[in-house]
Design a protein around this motif. Structure first.
Motif, PDB file in Angstrom:
ATOM      1  N   LEU A 168      72.395  30.335  16.705  1.00  0.00           N
ATOM      2  CA  LEU A 168      71.936  28.757  16.268  1.00  0.00           C
ATOM      3  C   LEU A 168      71.988  28.716  14.965  1.00  0.00           C
ATOM      4  O   LEU A 168      72.480  27.675  14.477  1.00  0.00           O
ATOM      5  N   LEU A 169      71.885  29.747  14.206  1.00  0.00           N
ATOM      6  CA  LEU A 169      71.944  29.722  12.580  1.00  0.00           C
ATOM      7  C   LEU A 169      73.511  29.407  12.573  1.00  0.00           C
ATOM      8  O   LEU A 169      73.955  28.860  11.284  1.00  0.00           O
ATOM      9  N   PHE A 170      74.337  30.108  12.977  1.00  0.00           N
ATOM     10  CA  PHE A 170      75.709  29.980  12.710  1.00  0.00           C
ATOM     11  C   PHE A 170      76.212  28.564  13.035  1.00  0.00           C
ATOM     12  O   PHE A 170      77.256  28.237  11.878  1.00  0.00           O
ATOM     13  N   PHE A 171      76.016  27.905  13.932  1.00  0.00           N
ATOM     14  CA  PHE A 171      76.371  26.612  14.036  1.00  0.00           C
ATOM     15  C   PHE A 171      75.481  25.532  13.174  1.00  0.00           C
ATOM     16  O   PHE A 171      75.696  24.278  13.083  1.00  0.00           O
ATOM     17  N   ALA A 172      74.435  26.069  12.667  1.00  0.00           N
ATOM     18  CA  ALA A 172      73.483  25.038  11.900  1.00  0.00           C
ATOM     19  C   ALA A 172      74.215  24.455  10.622  1.00  0.00           C
ATOM     20  O   ALA A 172      74.867  25.053   9.987  1.00  0.00           O
ATOM     21  N   ASP A 173      73.866  23.048  10.392  1.00  0.00           N
ATOM     22  CA  ASP A 173      74.545  22.477   9.299  1.00  0.00           C
ATOM     23  C   ASP A 173      73.870  22.625   8.023  1.00  0.00           C
ATOM     24  O   ASP A 173      74.255  22.044   6.940  1.00  0.00           O
ATOM     25  N   LYS A 174      72.882  23.305   8.210  1.00  0.00           N
ATOM     26  CA  LYS A 174      71.671  23.437   6.956  1.00  0.00           C
ATOM     27  C   LYS A 174      70.815  24.545   7.125  1.00  0.00           C
ATOM     28  O   LYS A 174      70.763  25.164   8.388  1.00  0.00           O
ATOM     29  N   PRO A 175      70.253  25.489   6.078  1.00  0.00           N
ATOM     30  CA  PRO A 175      69.352  26.238   6.316  1.00  0.00           C
ATOM     31  C   PRO A 175      68.075  25.855   7.226  1.00  0.00           C
ATOM     32  O   PRO A 175      68.031  24.514   7.209  1.00  0.00           O
ATOM     33  N   MET A 176      67.572  26.696   8.011  1.00  0.00           N
ATOM     34  CA  MET A 176      66.669  25.982   9.084  1.00  0.00           C
ATOM     35  C   MET A 176      65.274  27.183   8.593  1.00  0.00           C
ATOM     36  O   MET A 176      65.062  28.127   8.129  1.00  0.00           O
ATOM     37  N   THR A 177      64.170  26.345   8.860  1.00  0.00           N
ATOM     38  CA  THR A 177      62.919  26.864   8.840  1.00  0.00           C
ATOM     39  C   THR A 177      62.638  27.525  10.255  1.00  0.00           C
ATOM     40  O   THR A 177      63.125  27.367  11.421  1.00  0.00           O
ATOM     41  N   LEU A 178      61.364  28.422  10.213  1.00  0.00           N
ATOM     42  CA  LEU A 178      61.191  29.084  11.606  1.00  0.00           C
ATOM     43  C   LEU A 178      60.767  27.983  12.649  1.00  0.00           C
ATOM     44  O   LEU A 178      61.105  28.031  13.684  1.00  0.00           O
ATOM     45  N   ASP A 179      59.849  27.101  12.238  1.00  0.00           N
ATOM     46  CA  ASP A 179      59.573  25.902  13.114  1.00  0.00           C
ATOM     47  C   ASP A 179      60.702  25.264  13.633  1.00  0.00           C
ATOM     48  O   ASP A 179      60.693  24.798  14.771  1.00  0.00           O
ATOM     49  N   GLU A 180      61.799  24.767  12.758  1.00  0.00           N
ATOM     50  CA  GLU A 180      62.982  24.173  13.193  1.00  0.00           C
ATOM     51  C   GLU A 180      63.587  25.099  14.268  1.00  0.00           C
ATOM     52  O   GLU A 180      64.136  24.604  15.334  1.00  0.00           O
ATOM     53  N   MET A 181      63.778  26.260  13.976  1.00  0.00           N
ATOM     54  CA  MET A 181      64.386  27.354  14.849  1.00  0.00           C
ATOM     55  C   MET A 181      63.663  27.287  16.343  1.00  0.00           C
ATOM     56  O   MET A 181      64.218  27.484  17.361  1.00  0.00           O
ATOM     57  N   GLY A 182      62.191  27.440  15.890  1.00  0.00           N
ATOM     58  CA  GLY A 182      61.472  27.534  17.263  1.00  0.00           C
ATOM     59  C   GLY A 182      61.620  26.184  18.259  1.00  0.00           C
ATOM     60  O   GLY A 182      61.786  26.293  19.617  1.00  0.00           O
ATOM     61  N   ARG A 183      61.696  24.986  17.434  1.00  0.00           N
ATOM     62  CA  ARG A 183      61.919  23.680  18.228  1.00  0.00           C
ATOM     63  C   ARG A 183      63.234  23.889  19.129  1.00  0.00           C
ATOM     64  O   ARG A 183      63.394  23.376  20.276  1.00  0.00           O
ATOM     65  N   GLU A 184      64.109  24.294  18.350  1.00  0.00           N
ATOM     66  CA  GLU A 184      65.719  24.281  18.903  1.00  0.00           C
ATOM     67  C   GLU A 184      65.702  25.498  20.239  1.00  0.00           C
ATOM     68  O   GLU A 184      66.568  24.923  21.263  1.00  0.00           O
ATOM     69  N   MET A 185      65.260  26.354  20.042  1.00  0.00           N
ATOM     70  CA  MET A 185      65.211  27.689  20.962  1.00  0.00           C
ATOM     71  C   MET A 185      64.079  27.703  21.936  1.00  0.00           C
ATOM     72  O   MET A 185      64.233  28.500  22.713  1.00  0.00           O
ATOM     73  N   GLU A 186      63.127  26.622  21.743  1.00  0.00           N
ATOM     74  CA  GLU A 186      61.901  26.755  22.703  1.00  0.00           C
ATOM     75  C   GLU A 186      61.308  27.905  22.823  1.00  0.00           C
ATOM     76  O   GLU A 186      60.872  28.434  23.715  1.00  0.00           O
ATOM     77  N   MET A 187      61.209  28.680  21.390  1.00  0.00           N
ATOM     78  CA  MET A 187      60.307  29.915  21.374  1.00  0.00           C
ATOM     79  C   MET A 187      59.230  29.675  20.374  1.00  0.00           C
ATOM     80  O   MET A 187      59.236  28.877  19.569  1.00  0.00           O
ATOM     81  N   SER A 188      58.403  30.680  20.526  1.00  0.00           N
ATOM     82  CA  SER A 188      57.234  30.739  19.733  1.00  0.00           C
ATOM     83  C   SER A 188      57.455  31.038  18.204  1.00  0.00           C
ATOM     84  O   SER A 188      58.573  31.840  18.013  1.00  0.00           O
ATOM     85  N   LYS A 189      56.793  30.890  17.234  1.00  0.00           N
ATOM     86  CA  LYS A 189      57.062  31.183  15.828  1.00  0.00           C
ATOM     87  C   LYS A 189      56.986  32.572  15.648  1.00  0.00           C
ATOM     88  O   LYS A 189      57.657  32.985  14.864  1.00  0.00           O
ATOM     89  N   THR A 190      55.955  33.208  16.674  1.00  0.00           N
ATOM     90  CA  THR A 190      56.113  34.823  16.418  1.00  0.00           C
ATOM     91  C   THR A 190      57.377  35.103  16.733  1.00  0.00           C
ATOM     92  O   THR A 190      57.829  36.198  16.117  1.00  0.00           O
ATOM     93  N   SER A 191      57.860  34.753  17.892  1.00  0.00           N
ATOM     94  CA  SER A 191      59.289  35.288  18.457  1.00  0.00           C
ATOM     95  C   SER A 191      60.207  35.050  17.263  1.00  0.00           C
ATOM     96  O   SER A 191      61.244  36.008  17.165  1.00  0.00           O
ATOM     97  N   MET A 192      60.186  33.863  16.695  1.00  0.00           N
ATOM     98  CA  MET A 192      61.300  33.541  15.617  1.00  0.00           C
ATOM     99  C   MET A 192      61.191  34.505  14.500  1.00  0.00           C
ATOM    100  O   MET A 192      62.143  34.883  13.974  1.00  0.00           O
ATOM    101  N   SER A 193      59.680  34.573  14.036  1.00  0.00           N
ATOM    102  CA  SER A 193      59.594  35.326  13.128  1.00  0.00           C
ATOM    103  C   SER A 193      60.234  36.982  13.190  1.00  0.00           C
ATOM    104  O   SER A 193      60.888  37.606  12.051  1.00  0.00           O
TER     105      SER A 193
END
Length: 187
Positions: free
Chosen positions: A44-69
């Motif tokens: 996901l980060l490889f294709f992101a066009d900008k740096p991402m927060t944990l919240d943004e990653m969680g929304r994109e991957m539909e995962m909890s913030k804990t899992s993202m962290s």
């Protein structure tokens, strides 16, 4: 250029291709002991066009913030992801390390160096113990022969780990690229 500037059909086509690559990256990471979800996060980060927060990653991957962290922490420890600063943002932002040669070097240097140090320590201690046993003047030739065989096997293992240590050094110093040059990227 942002993905959102494209039409729906273009976005869907590109997302399908990206999803296939992200899935492959995730599976490959699993081979190196990184969870499939952390591999997908890297993709996901490889294709992101900008740096991402944990919240943004969680929304994109539909995962909890804990899992993202947890996934991000693993990738940070392996130097596959970098924490970046952005003016005006109070949240941590993350981006992928795009230099895959460096990622490979960092990953294996971290893993192999630990194995080298641990195994060399154990092997050297074991060889010292074998030497003490052989020097105790035991009269049993069979016992000494077995000790000598084990000692030789351990010396061979020490030689291997010393070689592996030099291989790691050559990767970290980039000397390895003189033997095996990086491929040039051409469009």
């Amino acid at each position: 250029m942002s993905l959102y500037q494209l039409g729906d059909e273009q976005q869907a086509s590109l997302q399908k291709i990206r999803k296939r690559v992200i899935e492959a990256i995730g599976k490959n990471m699993d081979l190196y002991g990184i969870t499939l979800s952390a591999g997908h996060l890297y993709g996901l980060l490889f294709f992101a066009d900008k740096p991402m927060t944990l919240d943004e990653m969680g929304r994109e991957m539909e995962m909890s913030k804990t899992s993202m962290s947890t996934g991000v922490r693993t990738l940070l420890d392996l130097k596959m992801v970098n924490k970046v600063w952005s003016k005006g943002s109070r949240k941590d932002l993350y981006e992928v390390e795009y230099d895959w040669h460096q990622t490979f070097t960092d990953f294996f240097a971290i893993k192999w160096r630990k194995a080298v140090e641990t195994n060399l320590l154990v092997l050297r201690k074991a060889i010292d113990e074998l030497d003490r046993l052989m020097n105790q003047g035991e009269e049993y030739e069979e016992f000494k022969a077995i000790l000598q065989q084990d000692r030789m096997k351990m010396k061979q293992a020490v030689a291997y780990y010393k070689w592996l240590d030099r291989l790691i050094d050559s990767m970290e110093s980039e000397e390895i690229y003189k033997l095996i040059p990086k491929e040039e990227v051409r469009d």
